[in-house]
Design a protein around this motif. Structure first.
Motif, mmCIF file in Angstrom:
data_model
loop_
_atom_site.group_PDB
_atom_site.id
_atom_site.type_symbol
_atom_site.label_atom_id
_atom_site.label_comp_id
_atom_site.label_asym_id
_atom_site.label_seq_id
_atom_site.Cartn_x
_atom_site.Cartn_y
_atom_site.Cartn_z
ATOM 1 N N VAL A 106 47.125 38.169 45.074
ATOM 2 C CA VAL A 106 46.364 38.930 46.230
ATOM 3 C C VAL A 106 45.230 39.812 45.728
ATOM 4 N N THR A 107 44.617 39.494 44.042
ATOM 5 C CA THR A 107 43.535 39.952 44.071
ATOM 6 C C THR A 107 42.822 39.525 43.872
ATOM 7 N N ASP A 108 42.816 37.652 44.481
ATOM 8 C CA ASP A 108 41.457 37.300 44.984
ATOM 9 C C ASP A 108 41.860 37.360 46.861
ATOM 10 N N ARG A 109 42.762 38.400 47.427
ATOM 11 C CA ARG A 109 42.313 38.326 48.650
ATOM 12 C C ARG A 109 42.204 39.453 48.743
ATOM 13 N N ILE A 110 42.426 41.173 48.506
ATOM 14 C CA ILE A 110 41.281 42.372 48.725
ATOM 15 C C ILE A 110 41.036 42.741 47.913
ATOM 16 N N GLY A 111 40.523 41.783 46.729
ATOM 17 C CA GLY A 111 40.102 42.759 45.621
ATOM 18 C C GLY A 111 40.040 42.866 44.460
ATOM 19 N N ARG A 112 39.135 42.690 42.913
ATOM 20 C CA ARG A 112 39.982 43.362 42.433
ATOM 21 C C ARG A 112 40.137 44.728 41.591
ATOM 22 N N ARG A 113 39.500 45.054 42.277
ATOM 23 C CA ARG A 113 38.829 47.390 42.279
ATOM 24 C C ARG A 113 41.054 47.984 42.467
ATOM 25 N N LYS A 114 41.207 47.345 43.785
ATOM 26 C CA LYS A 114 41.985 47.850 44.548
ATOM 27 C C LYS A 114 43.513 47.571 43.832
ATOM 28 N N ALA A 115 43.596 46.138 43.343
ATOM 29 C CA ALA A 115 44.964 45.412 43.234
ATOM 30 C C ALA A 115 45.022 46.394 41.712
ATOM 31 N N ARG B 84 37.298 34.117 52.260
ATOM 32 C CA ARG B 84 38.279 34.042 51.832
ATOM 33 C C ARG B 84 39.722 33.217 52.562
ATOM 34 N N PRO B 85 40.096 32.344 51.306
ATOM 35 C CA PRO B 85 40.901 31.444 51.078
ATOM 36 C C PRO B 85 42.566 31.873 51.771
ATOM 37 N N SER B 86 43.098 31.625 52.003
ATOM 38 C CA SER B 86 44.527 32.618 52.572
ATOM 39 C C SER B 86 45.452 31.875 50.970
ATOM 40 N N ALA B 87 46.248 33.337 51.221
ATOM 41 C CA ALA B 87 47.657 32.695 49.669
ATOM 42 C C ALA B 87 47.680 31.310 49.170
ATOM 43 N N VAL C 283 44.853 36.165 23.598
ATOM 44 C CA VAL C 283 43.639 36.313 24.658
ATOM 45 C C VAL C 283 42.736 35.312 24.445
ATOM 46 N N LEU C 284 42.555 34.372 23.787
ATOM 47 C CA LEU C 284 41.968 33.544 23.515
ATOM 48 C C LEU C 284 42.391 32.550 25.205
ATOM 49 N N VAL C 285 43.276 32.789 25.469
ATOM 50 C CA VAL C 285 43.579 31.481 26.392
ATOM 51 C C VAL C 285 43.611 32.350 27.441
ATOM 52 N N TYR C 286 43.866 33.723 27.545
ATOM 53 C CA TYR C 286 43.127 34.453 28.785
ATOM 54 C C TYR C 286 41.656 33.793 29.161
ATOM 55 N N ALA C 287 41.060 34.387 27.996
ATOM 56 C CA ALA C 287 39.680 33.997 28.098
ATOM 57 C C ALA C 287 39.419 32.814 28.479
ATOM 58 N N TYR C 288 39.873 31.250 27.818
ATOM 59 C CA TYR C 288 40.200 29.677 28.678
ATOM 60 C C TYR C 288 40.336 30.134 30.213
ATOM 61 N N VAL C 289 41.121 30.522 30.506
ATOM 62 C CA VAL C 289 41.450 30.447 31.834
ATOM 63 C C VAL C 289 40.343 30.808 32.421
ATOM 64 N N GLY C 290 39.943 32.290 32.238
ATOM 65 C CA GLY C 290 38.429 32.638 33.027
ATOM 66 C C GLY C 290 37.100 31.850 33.197
ATOM 67 N N ARG C 291 37.084 31.191 32.319
ATOM 68 C CA ARG C 291 36.061 30.582 32.560
ATOM 69 C C ARG C 291 36.342 29.303 33.353
ATOM 70 N N THR C 292 37.575 28.492 33.149
ATOM 71 C CA THR C 292 37.662 27.306 33.453
ATOM 72 C C THR C 292 37.929 27.138 34.888
ATOM 73 N N TYR C 293 38.777 28.622 36.020
ATOM 74 C CA TYR C 293 38.416 28.376 37.200
ATOM 75 C C TYR C 293 36.900 29.480 37.555
ATOM 76 N N GLY C 294 37.051 28.815 38.803
ATOM 77 C CA GLY C 294 36.031 29.739 39.761
ATOM 78 C C GLY C 294 35.764 30.590 39.851
ATOM 79 N N ASP C 295 34.938 31.292 40.685
ATOM 80 C CA ASP C 295 35.025 32.923 41.529
ATOM 81 C C ASP C 295 36.539 32.976 42.128
ATOM 82 N N ALA C 296 36.580 31.381 42.960
ATOM 83 C CA ALA C 296 37.848 31.207 44.492
ATOM 84 C C ALA C 296 38.763 31.356 44.149
ATOM 85 N N LEU C 297 39.089 31.223 42.659
ATOM 86 C CA LEU C 297 40.346 31.295 42.075
ATOM 87 C C LEU C 297 40.286 31.701 39.974
#
Length: 410
Positions: A68-77, A200-203, A324-338
């Motif tokens: 949902v966040t990749d659809r409506i935005g980080r702030r609203k989510a 914006r890609p579909s869900a 927590v490093l796993v989360y940081a690793y995920v954030g660096r691996t996927y790009g903006d859309a994912l």
């Protein structure tokens, strides 16, 4: 975006993550009272069901909100997640039965499950170049600060005002936090750029992107690693005192070791972020899981007083920051859309580990072999986490993640 607006991101995200730390501990503080006073005729079996309901809600919430966040935005989510969690937590104080209490815990979990991946996504996208690791780990100190504060709050609040007051206290931060988020929390420039291009890609396409374009292996590896990491976090937080009691330590010492474990987690997060920014996120994640396994194995040996507390502190430093490093690793691996979807699904699958961790510890305790074999089992789980991080690879198409999902224009 102004520097003043960006300055609000980290403290607001930190406070949202603190709520996750609250939820980690709050049930453990009130269940002894509920069972002792036979509230709603609660039994250990129904108490376990209530605990599981909350974790299932977090799992589903994390899986859904990332997409949902990749659809409506980080702030609203993030605003929605905090509002939903806090409202349901407040209603827990009014629950008339175990069924309603469990249902409200499930609904609160749906909102809370979205807090962590969305907060990390926002912080990652607002971090300065090369500082994503330390930004993520700094924000995640809120998780352990929340756990420690909630445990201390329970000691003073429950005897004076009763168990229901804990859930009122857990909801109160939203009275201040949500208005501040509405007024000051900026949207991610990354998301705004995608929205401006109407790309914006579909869900369905966003989720499909996790398994295509060279991401399939990385996605599965992240899920395995996140699962193993949260088995350790929840297994140790739930059963460490009882395992140490089985080893012959007094209850006071066992509870002191639990506090030491979480204090080590806070310190470890700060060091882990520094290491990730300098040595690289992949190398740091693998190293942290290996070190966690080593110190967990060390706890199987009876150590003198200071040595025991030092080993538990270091085990907490590596166990909690490895996840927590796993989360940081995920954030660096996927790009903006994912990014948000990848974080949400990694956190969601990881929540299954949060369910399994207490089960593993409980089974070992029931069999009478939690000490020392429980620490050997947890050490093996740490090694499995390291193997998962080692297995992360992305194909060449993953270098441009926007090409891995279909976009809907207009």
């Amino acid at each position: 975006m102004s520097r003043e607006a960006s300055a609000w991101v980290r403290p607001l995200a930190w406070t949202a993550v603190l709520l996750d730390g609250f939820d980690l501990v709050v049930l453990g503080t009130v269940l002894p009272v509920l069972l002792r006073d036979h509230v709603w005729g609660l039994t250990p079996g129904t108490a376990s069901a209530v605990s599981t309901a909350g974790l299932v809600g977090m799992t589903l919430g994390a899986l859904a909100i990332g997409t949902v966040t990749d659809r409506i935005g980080r702030r609203k989510a993030l605003i929605f997640a905090v509002t939903a969690f806090s409202a349901c937590t407040a209603l827990c104080a009014l629950a008339p039965s175990a069924f309603v209490f469990g249902l409200l815990r499930f609904l609160a979990g749906l909102g809370l499950g979205g807090c962590l991946p969305t907060a990390i996504t926002l912080v990652t996208e607002h971090a300065r170049a090369g500082k994503g690791g330390s930004a993520t780990t700094t924000v995640m100190t809120g998780y352990h600060v929340g756990a420690v504060l909630t445990a201390l709050l329970g000691i003073g609040l429950i005897p004076a005002l009763g168990w229901r007051a804990m859930f009122v206290a857990g909801a109160l931060p939203a009275v201040v936090l949500v208005p501040l988020m509405v007024k000051f929390l900026p949207e991610s420039e990354v998301f705004e750029a995608v929205a401006a291009r109407r790309e914006r890609p579909s869900a369905r396409d966003v989720v499909r992107g996790l398994f295509s374009g060279g991401f399939l292996r990385a996605t599965i590896a992240f899920w395995v690693t996140s699962f193993m990491g949260l088995v350790l976090v929840y297994g140790l937080n739930t059963w460490l005192p009882e395992i140490m009691r089985q080893a012959g330590y007094q209850l006071g010492a066992a509870l002191g070791l639990l506090l030491t474990l979480n204090l080590g987690g806070v310190a470890g997060l700060l060091v882990a972020g520094f290491a990730a920014d300098r040595a690289g996120i992949r190398r740091s994640t693998i190293t942290w899981f290996l070190a966690a396994a080593a110190f967990l194995a060390l706890l199987s040996v009876r150590l003198p007083g200071f040595g025991l507390y030092a080993a538990v502190f270091l085990a907490g430093s590596f166990v909690f920051s490895a996840q927590v490093l796993v989360y940081a690793y995920v954030g660096r691996t996927y790009g903006d859309a994912l990014r948000a979807t990848g974080l949400g699904w990694a956190a969601g699958i990881g929540r299954l580990g949060a369910i399994c961790g207490p089960v593993v510890g409980g089974a070992l305790l029931s069999a009478g072999i939690a000490y020392p074999w429980g620490f050997y089992a947890f050490a093996l789980i740490g090694l499995a986490g390291a193997a998962g991080a080692l297995a992360v690879r992305t194909g060449s198409a993953a270098k441009n993640p926007q090409r891995t999902v279909k976009v809907r224009r207009g």
